[in-house]
Scaffold this active site. Structure first.
Site, short mmCIF file in Angstrom:
data_model
loop_
_atom_site.label_atom_id
_atom_site.label_comp_id
_atom_site.label_asym_id
_atom_site.label_seq_id
_atom_site.Cartn_x
_atom_site.Cartn_y
_atom_site.Cartn_z
N SER A 31 -42.63 72.40 -17.49
CA SER A 31 -42.09 71.43 -16.54
C SER A 31 -41.47 72.19 -15.37
O SER A 31 -41.44 73.42 -15.37
CB SER A 31 -41.04 70.55 -17.21
OG SER A 31 -39.88 71.33 -17.42
N LYS A 32 -40.95 71.43 -14.43
CA LYS A 32 -40.40 72.05 -13.22
C LYS A 32 -39.31 73.07 -13.53
O LYS A 32 -39.08 73.99 -12.77
CB LYS A 32 -39.84 70.97 -12.29
CG LYS A 32 -40.94 70.11 -11.69
CD LYS A 32 -40.63 69.76 -10.25
CE LYS A 32 -41.76 68.98 -9.63
NZ LYS A 32 -41.65 67.54 -9.85
#
Ligand code: GLU
Length: 463
Positions: free
Chosen positions: A238-239
């Protein structure tokens, strides 16, 4: 042409994630390998979260990765009538029914079931009541209550779910919108999809979809669920782990060949081979060889592959790719030939396009940015005297890298110095740093004028 038809069905509710790109790649490879069709279907039925910008991002990213699709993209939001016709069919066959339970009542009953130690699933209240349409009513699938549904997944092997685990799936929501599972099955049947390759976050949907295929008496496609991509801490990428969108990698200076190669190898291997072009992958790829466990995203390996593909890019093309990062600093674009020569000197000195730009930066301004430590160490009075002697000969027009080398070696020999004793002060004067591409090439690229100005800028203050 084979009858294999695969599809990539992204929802335009976000940028194309590298995991999505890998799913697209596997679908593309499967279809292209067998001379089949690869179609793109935009899952934009969630009108609130889908945007045209995200659709553009996804199309742009696939285009950049050179994953071409057959025909025009299909937009699911324009096919609601088809989806509703499928629901009508299921209703007519008694395989679906209207349900009038209100969401708040369902919630109360769900909580009560949980409190009593039961499963929080739909209790089937409207199943056999024979209700018709009504405002806010939903249509549910009449799922089997006993037994199980399974399939042999090309990647995961045999998978099965007990029907008791499955709810009577909602097919049409209270706002008259068909749901994801119904729409996907209707479109996959209509589009003749033979292989469904998607992220394994959809495994739970598959038994529900298989039940719909059976109810609709449609031939079942083959399923392959691709494991997730994880970050270094083994949680889903994820980010928090850094860039996750394909276009962010493009902006960060990665080449599409490197990203595609990296994503293919994440979970798939062919002997010890690491480097694959799209064409080679197409010839060698086999879904059955994709591993079952999730791959951990390794930025260093991606960098290594990127460096490999950068090295193999011809200097003129590389110049076009690196130029935007230099143009952003306000430099004027040099002639094509000069830019290509510059690229040749930095091509093996960085892993990303901006790294190459940083290595090439010193060529462009009138005077280079001087590293103070380099200046203090090498631009001593003694060395400046040497540079002063070099200023004239090095500013002769038309010299080649070989001529520069002879000239410097000659002067070093005449002074009884090692070449490096001359080269290092000269490098600092011309580039502002102690590490740079080859000095003789730099001299040729800078040309007599710039070389003279740079030498004078360091010599003059001492005179
Ligand atoms: N829109 C779904 C997704 O983006 C597609 C799932 C499927 O391929 O059926 O995950």
């Amino acid at each position: 042409m084979s009858n294999v038809v695969t599809r990539f069905a992204p929802s335009p509710t976000g940028h194309l994630h590298v995991g999505g790109a890998r799913t697209a790649l596997f679908n593309w490879l499967l279809a292209r390998r067998q001379g089949g069709r690869f179609v793109l279907r935009i899952g934009d039925t969630d009108a609130l979260r889908s945007t045209p910008e995200f659709t553009r991002d996804i199309l742009g990213a696939l285009d950049w990765l050179k994953l071409d699709w057959d025909g025009e993209p299909v937009y699911q939001s324009r096919r609601l009538d088809i989806h509703r016709a499928y629901i009508e069919r299921l209703l007519a066959q008694g395989r679906a029914y209207w349900c009038h339970c209100r969401p708040e009542d369902l919630e109360t009953r769900r909580q009560a079931a949980l409190a009593a130690g039961g499963k929080p699933k739909y209790d089937g209240r409207c199943r056999d009541v024979g209700l018709g349409p009504a405002p806010g009513a939903v249509v549910r699938f009449r799922g089997p209550e006993e037994g199980e549904t399974g399939w042999t997944d090309i990647i995961k092997g045999p998978v099965s779910f007990a029907h008791q685990e499955l709810d009577d799936l909602i097919l049409l929501r209270g706002d008259n919108q068909p749901t994801y599972n119904l729409a996907v099955v209707a479109d996959d049947i209509e589009m003749g999809i033979t292989h469904i390759v998607r992220g394994d976050d959809h495994v739970n949907n598959t038994p529900r979809q298989i039940l719909l295929y059976r109810a609709l008496e449609a031939p079942l496609p083959k399923f392959a669920h691709v494991p997730m991509i994880l970050g270094a801490d083994k949680t889903r990428l994820s980010k928090r782990h850094g860039a996750t969108s394909v276009m962010a990698y493009r902006e960060a200076g990665y080449l599409p060949e490197a990203l595609i190669n990296y994503l293919a190898r994440l979970g798939w291997s062919h002997g010890d081979l690491e480097i694959f072009s799209l064409e080679e992958m197409r010839d060698l790829f086999d879904l059955a060889q994709v591993g079952r466990s999730a791959g951990v995203f390794n930025p260093e390996k991606l960098n290594w592959l990127n460096a490999h593909y950068i090295k193999g890019t011809d200097p003129a093309t590389l110049g076009d790719l690196v130029w935007p990062y230099l143009a952003a600093k306000g430099y004027a674009r040099p002639p094509e030939e000069t830019l290509a020569k510059i690229m040749l000197t930095v091509r093996e000195r960085g892993q990303t396009l901006p790294e190459l730009a940083a290595k090439a930066d010193f060529y462009f301004p009138d005077l280079p940015e001087m590293e103070p430590a380099a200046a203090a160490k090498f631009l001593t009075a003694e060395n400046l005297a040497l540079l002063k002697e070099l200023r004239g000969p090095l500013s002769e027009p038309g010299l080649t890298p070989q001529a520069f080398e002879e000239l410097l070696r000659g002067l070093a020999a005449a002074k009884g110095l090692k070449l490096s004793a001359l080269a290092q002060p000269l490098r600092v004067a011309l580039t502002g740093r102690t590490a740079s591409p080859g000095l003789f090439e730099i001299l040729e690229i800078l040309g007599p004028e710039k070389t003279r100005r740079r030498l004078e800028a360091v010599i003059t203050p001492e005179i």
